[in-house]
Design an enzyme around this catalytic site. Structure first.
Site, PDB file in Angstrom:
ATOM      1  CG  ASP A   3      -2.118   4.225  -4.678  1.00 15.65           C
ATOM      2  OD1 ASP A   3      -2.545   3.956  -5.811  1.00 15.65           O
ATOM      3  OD2 ASP A   3      -1.409   5.218  -4.437  1.00 15.65           O
ATOM      4  CG  HIS A  38       2.503   2.654  -3.946  1.00 17.02           C
ATOM      5  ND1 HIS A  38       2.711   3.983  -4.277  1.00 17.02           N
ATOM      6  CD2 HIS A  38       1.705   2.685  -2.839  1.00 17.02           C
ATOM      7  CE1 HIS A  38       2.075   4.752  -3.417  1.00 17.02           C
ATOM      8  NE2 HIS A  38       1.472   3.999  -2.524  1.00 17.02           N
ATOM      9  CG  HIS A  80       3.571   3.147   1.417  1.00 14.60           C
ATOM     10  ND1 HIS A  80       3.285   4.288   2.124  1.00 14.60           N
ATOM     11  CD2 HIS A  80       2.692   3.126   0.396  1.00 14.60           C
ATOM     12  CE1 HIS A  80       2.264   4.919   1.573  1.00 14.60           C
ATOM     13  NE2 HIS A  80       1.887   4.236   0.506  1.00 14.60           N
ATOM     14  CG  HIS A 133      -5.391   3.992  -0.200  1.00 15.97           C
ATOM     15  ND1 HIS A 133      -5.959   5.244  -0.255  1.00 15.97           N
ATOM     16  CD2 HIS A 133      -4.050   4.183  -0.258  1.00 15.97           C
ATOM     17  CE1 HIS A 133      -4.998   6.152  -0.328  1.00 15.97           C
ATOM     18  NE2 HIS A 133      -3.825   5.540  -0.332  1.00 15.97           N
TER      19      HIS A 133
HETATM   20 ZN   LIG Z   1       0.348   4.516  -0.842  1.00 17.62          ZN
END
Ligand SMILES: [Zn+2]
Length: 216
Positions: free
Chosen positions: A33, A84, A88, A181
């Site tokens: 991510d 995503h 964010h 991530h």
């Molecule tokens: Zn995230």
């Protein structure tokens, strides 16, 4: 077939949050991510390639627009794309539906434009897991299966490579979808931990695959 060898988006994609793997059995889903990031995404791609593992990359729209070459590399390597959002915003579940829709659909457009070649974004993951019934419905209606996770490696907080690896080993029984991530800061620990985790999974006899998109 669509991007990453996946099926073309069917009508009536489920709007429930997916955790299971298409591979079934003890297959594990690796998800990455908050990228793409010019420093860390290439290193994550190198680790995945070395282990011959495919993953899902949950990208932030403006970052995809800023680094289209990275989005293209992700797709070319056979990984799948996930939306995503634009900003964010982990409180987007408290925001109006129109805001949620713009966050989701604007990012989808930027990621697909960056990918080019007709590649499709196949999943939607809310920032911080801030899904709503509306955001799940919007994503599914646009061919993106809502995507959750079972194992939070906590890599984002940089607890140390060993702690990240230990979290996976400890929590793998929770379910097959693991969260890492490649953006949001220094991801050296993530790169090293991912390498070790993929070695461990192979030793455990656990294959890797993609999260489910459609109902079984
Ligand atoms: Zn995230």
């Amino acid at each position: 077939t669509g991007a990453g060898g996946g099926p073309a988006a069917p009508a009536g994609l489920p709007d429930t949050i997916a955790h299971a793997s298409e591979g079934g059995g003890n297959t594990v889903n690796i998800t990455i991510d908050d990228g793409p990031d010019p420093r860390w995404t290439p290193q994550v791609l190198d680790v995945l390639a070395r282990h011959d593992v495919k993953a899902v990359f949950c990208m932030i729209g403006p970052q995809a627009k800023a680094h289209p070459e990275l989005v293209k590399q992700v797709v070319a390597a056979g990984h799948r794309l996930c939306d995503h959002t634009m900003n964010h915003d982990t409180t987007m579940d408290k925001k109006p539906v129109a805001y949620q829709e713009a966050q989701i659909l604007d990012a989808k457009r930027l990621i697909e434009e960056a990918a080019g070649g007709g590649a499709k974004v196949e999943y939607y993951r809310a920032p911080g897991g801030a899904f709503t019934p509306d955001s799940r419905r919007i994503a599914a209606a646009h061919g993106m299966r809502p995507l959750g996770w079972n194992v939070d490696t906590k890599d984002f907080g940089r607890p140390g490579t060993a702690a990240i690896v230990a979290a996976v080993k400890r929590e793998m029984g929770n379910g097959p979808t693991v969260l890492f991530h490649d953006g949001g800061g220094d991801r050296r620990q993530t790169v090293d931990a991912l390498d070790q985790v993929l070695t461990w999974l192979k030793d455990q006899g656990r294959p890797t695959g993609f999260p489910v998109r459609t109902a079984p």
